[in-house]
Design a protein around this motif. Sequence first.
Motif, PDB file in Angstrom:
ATOM      1  N   ARG A  19       0.839  -1.189   0.000  1.00 27.46           N
ATOM      2  CA  ARG A  19       0.000   0.000   0.000  1.00 27.46           C
ATOM      3  C   ARG A  19       0.879   1.245   0.000  1.00 27.46           C
ATOM      4  O   ARG A  19       1.721   1.425   0.890  1.00 27.46           O
ATOM      5  CB  ARG A  19      -0.934   0.049   1.200  1.00 27.46           C
ATOM      6  N   LEU A  20       0.663   2.081  -0.974  1.00 22.91           N
ATOM      7  CA  LEU A  20       1.374   3.347  -1.076  1.00 22.91           C
ATOM      8  C   LEU A  20       0.496   4.467  -0.536  1.00 22.91           C
ATOM      9  O   LEU A  20      -0.727   4.429  -0.664  1.00 22.91           O
ATOM     10  CB  LEU A  20       1.729   3.641  -2.535  1.00 22.91           C
ATOM     11  N   SER A  21       1.159   5.454   0.046  1.00 21.40           N
ATOM     12  CA  SER A  21       0.467   6.640   0.551  1.00 21.40           C
ATOM     13  C   SER A  21       1.064   7.880  -0.076  1.00 21.40           C
ATOM     14  O   SER A  21       2.244   7.911  -0.411  1.00 21.40           O
ATOM     15  CB  SER A  21       0.587   6.730   2.069  1.00 21.40           C
ATOM     16  N   VAL A  48      -1.474   5.112 -13.704  1.00 24.85           N
ATOM     17  CA  VAL A  48      -1.968   3.983 -12.925  1.00 24.85           C
ATOM     18  C   VAL A  48      -3.418   4.224 -12.503  1.00 24.85           C
ATOM     19  O   VAL A  48      -4.291   3.412 -12.803  1.00 24.85           O
ATOM     20  CB  VAL A  48      -1.094   3.750 -11.678  1.00 24.85           C
ATOM     21  N   ALA A  49      -3.671   5.326 -11.808  1.00 20.86           N
ATOM     22  CA  ALA A  49      -5.025   5.603 -11.328  1.00 20.86           C
ATOM     23  C   ALA A  49      -5.119   7.059 -10.902  1.00 20.86           C
ATOM     24  O   ALA A  49      -4.107   7.703 -10.635  1.00 20.86           O
ATOM     25  CB  ALA A  49      -5.379   4.694 -10.151  1.00 20.86           C
ATOM     26  N   ALA A  50      -6.350   7.562 -10.846  1.00 25.13           N
ATOM     27  CA  ALA A  50      -6.589   8.933 -10.405  1.00 25.13           C
ATOM     28  C   ALA A  50      -7.906   9.000  -9.653  1.00 25.13           C
ATOM     29  O   ALA A  50      -8.797   8.160  -9.861  1.00 25.13           O
ATOM     30  CB  ALA A  50      -6.610   9.892 -11.602  1.00 25.13           C
ATOM     31  N   ILE A  51      -8.017  10.019  -8.792  1.00 23.22           N
ATOM     32  CA  ILE A  51      -9.220  10.191  -7.984  1.00 23.22           C
ATOM     33  C   ILE A  51      -9.509  11.669  -7.815  1.00 23.22           C
ATOM     34  O   ILE A  51      -8.589  12.474  -7.659  1.00 23.22           O
ATOM     35  CB  ILE A  51      -9.043   9.489  -6.612  1.00 23.22           C
ATOM     36  N   SER A  52     -10.776  12.028  -7.879  1.00 23.94           N
ATOM     37  CA  SER A  52     -11.174  13.412  -7.639  1.00 23.94           C
ATOM     38  C   SER A  52     -11.430  13.590  -6.152  1.00 23.94           C
ATOM     39  O   SER A  52     -12.056  12.733  -5.525  1.00 23.94           O
ATOM     40  CB  SER A  52     -12.424  13.772  -8.431  1.00 23.94           C
ATOM     41  N   ASP A  62      -6.237  -0.018 -17.342  1.00 18.56           N
ATOM     42  CA  ASP A  62      -6.663  -1.399 -17.590  1.00 18.56           C
ATOM     43  C   ASP A  62      -5.632  -2.405 -17.074  1.00 18.56           C
ATOM     44  O   ASP A  62      -5.995  -3.493 -16.639  1.00 18.56           O
ATOM     45  CB  ASP A  62      -6.888  -1.610 -19.086  1.00 18.56           C
ATOM     46  N   SER A  63      -4.367  -2.028 -17.125  1.00 21.72           N
ATOM     47  CA  SER A  63      -3.300  -2.950 -16.746  1.00 21.72           C
ATOM     48  C   SER A  63      -3.328  -3.307 -15.261  1.00 21.72           C
ATOM     49  O   SER A  63      -2.755  -4.326 -14.861  1.00 21.72           O
ATOM     50  CB  SER A  63      -1.933  -2.348 -17.094  1.00 21.72           C
ATOM     51  N   VAL A  64      -3.983  -2.493 -14.445  1.00 20.42           N
ATOM     52  CA  VAL A  64      -4.018  -2.761 -13.003  1.00 20.42           C
ATOM     53  C   VAL A  64      -5.437  -2.902 -12.472  1.00 20.42           C
ATOM     54  O   VAL A  64      -5.636  -3.159 -11.278  1.00 20.42           O
ATOM     55  CB  VAL A  64      -3.289  -1.656 -12.214  1.00 20.42           C
ATOM     56  N   LYS A  65      -6.413  -2.741 -13.339  1.00 21.15           N
ATOM     57  CA  LYS A  65      -7.808  -2.807 -12.902  1.00 21.15           C
ATOM     58  C   LYS A  65      -8.097  -4.185 -12.295  1.00 21.15           C
ATOM     59  O   LYS A  65      -7.696  -5.215 -12.838  1.00 21.15           O
ATOM     60  CB  LYS A  65      -8.729  -2.538 -14.092  1.00 21.15           C
ATOM     61  N   GLY A  66      -8.780  -4.144 -11.158  1.00 22.38           N
ATOM     62  CA  GLY A  66      -9.075  -5.388 -10.451  1.00 22.38           C
ATOM     63  C   GLY A  66      -8.000  -5.796  -9.462  1.00 22.38           C
ATOM     64  O   GLY A  66      -8.229  -6.670  -8.620  1.00 22.38           O
ATOM     65  N   ARG A  67      -6.827  -5.187  -9.545  1.00 20.87           N
ATOM     66  CA  ARG A  67      -5.730  -5.481  -8.617  1.00 20.87           C
ATOM     67  C   ARG A  67      -5.380  -4.268  -7.761  1.00 20.87           C
ATOM     68  O   ARG A  67      -5.024  -4.415  -6.593  1.00 20.87           O
ATOM     69  CB  ARG A  67      -4.495  -5.957  -9.385  1.00 20.87           C
ATOM     70  N   PHE A  68      -5.434  -3.085  -8.335  1.00 15.50           N
ATOM     71  CA  PHE A  68      -5.073  -1.859  -7.624  1.00 15.50           C
ATOM     72  C   PHE A  68      -6.327  -1.046  -7.337  1.00 15.50           C
ATOM     73  O   PHE A  68      -7.230  -0.960  -8.175  1.00 15.50           O
ATOM     74  CB  PHE A  68      -4.136  -0.996  -8.464  1.00 15.50           C
ATOM     75  N   MET A  78      -3.758  10.330   0.032  1.00 23.29           N
ATOM     76  CA  MET A  78      -4.256   9.427  -0.992  1.00 23.29           C
ATOM     77  C   MET A  78      -3.523   8.100  -0.852  1.00 23.29           C
ATOM     78  O   MET A  78      -2.361   8.075  -0.426  1.00 23.29           O
ATOM     79  CB  MET A  78      -4.001  10.037  -2.382  1.00 23.29           C
ATOM     80  N   TYR A  79      -4.196   7.031  -1.233  1.00 22.22           N
ATOM     81  CA  TYR A  79      -3.615   5.710  -1.110  1.00 22.22           C
ATOM     82  C   TYR A  79      -3.719   4.947  -2.425  1.00 22.22           C
ATOM     83  O   TYR A  79      -4.588   5.202  -3.259  1.00 22.22           O
ATOM     84  CB  TYR A  79      -4.349   4.903  -0.027  1.00 22.22           C
ATOM     85  N   LEU A  80      -2.823   3.991  -2.577  1.00 24.20           N
ATOM     86  CA  LEU A  80      -2.907   3.044  -3.678  1.00 24.20           C
ATOM     87  C   LEU A  80      -2.694   1.657  -3.077  1.00 24.20           C
ATOM     88  O   LEU A  80      -1.584   1.314  -2.680  1.00 24.20           O
ATOM     89  CB  LEU A  80      -1.863   3.325  -4.761  1.00 24.20           C
ATOM     90  N   GLN A  81      -3.766   0.906  -2.982  1.00 28.11           N
ATOM     91  CA  GLN A  81      -3.677  -0.465  -2.500  1.00 28.11           C
ATOM     92  C   GLN A  81      -3.395  -1.360  -3.689  1.00 28.11           C
ATOM     93  O   GLN A  81      -4.193  -1.418  -4.635  1.00 28.11           O
ATOM     94  CB  GLN A  81      -4.991  -0.881  -1.830  1.00 28.11           C
ATOM     95  N   MET A  82      -2.270  -2.030  -3.629  1.00 29.06           N
ATOM     96  CA  MET A  82      -1.838  -2.882  -4.738  1.00 29.06           C
ATOM     97  C   MET A  82      -1.863  -4.329  -4.271  1.00 29.06           C
ATOM     98  O   MET A  82      -1.150  -4.689  -3.329  1.00 29.06           O
ATOM     99  CB  MET A  82      -0.430  -2.482  -5.194  1.00 29.06           C
ATOM    100  N   ASN A  83      -2.675  -5.134  -4.909  1.00 30.26           N
ATOM    101  CA  ASN A  83      -2.787  -6.543  -4.586  1.00 30.26           C
ATOM    102  C   ASN A  83      -2.360  -7.393  -5.778  1.00 30.26           C
ATOM    103  O   ASN A  83      -2.291  -6.911  -6.905  1.00 30.26           O
ATOM    104  CB  ASN A  83      -4.227  -6.889  -4.194  1.00 30.26           C
TER     105      ASN A  83
END
Length: 122
Positions: A19-21, A48-52, A62-68, A78-83
Motif C-alpha cells: 500500500r502506497l500513501s 496507474v489511477a486517479a481520484i477526484s 486497464d493494466s491494473v484494474k481489479g488489482r489496484f 491518498m492511497y494506492l492499494q496494490m494486490n
Amino acid sequence: QVQLVESGGGLVQAGGPLRLSCAASGRTFSSYVMGWFRQAPGKEREFVAAISWIGGNTMTADSVKGRFTISRDTKNTMYLQMNSLKPEDTAVYYCAARGGGLSNNSRAYVYWGQGTQATVSS
C-alpha cells in the motif's frame, strides 16, 4: 503550491500486497484531482489511477484494474492499494495533483512527489 510526499514502497514477493500513501500539504486542493503514475527502468511514465477529491470519482488503468485500488481520506492523504502484484509492476511510483477533471495524461498534472520504489520479486 502543493507538496506531495509518497511513502510505502518496498520489496514484496509476487502475489503479495503493498500500500502506497501520498500526503499532500500546502494550498487547499478540495477541487483537485490526484493521481498515481509509475515508471519502470527504460520505460515511459505510465498512468496507474486517479481520484477526484470531491466526489471520489476514480479512473484506473486497464493494466491494473481489479488489482489496484485508489482511495483518499479526509486528511489530505491518498492511497494506492496494490494486490496480486506481478514482477512487471516493479517501478518508481509517483503521486501527482492537478486542478480540473480526471486525467490519465501525465502532462496534465502540475504537482509531483519525489517517487517511491516498489519492487516485486518473482
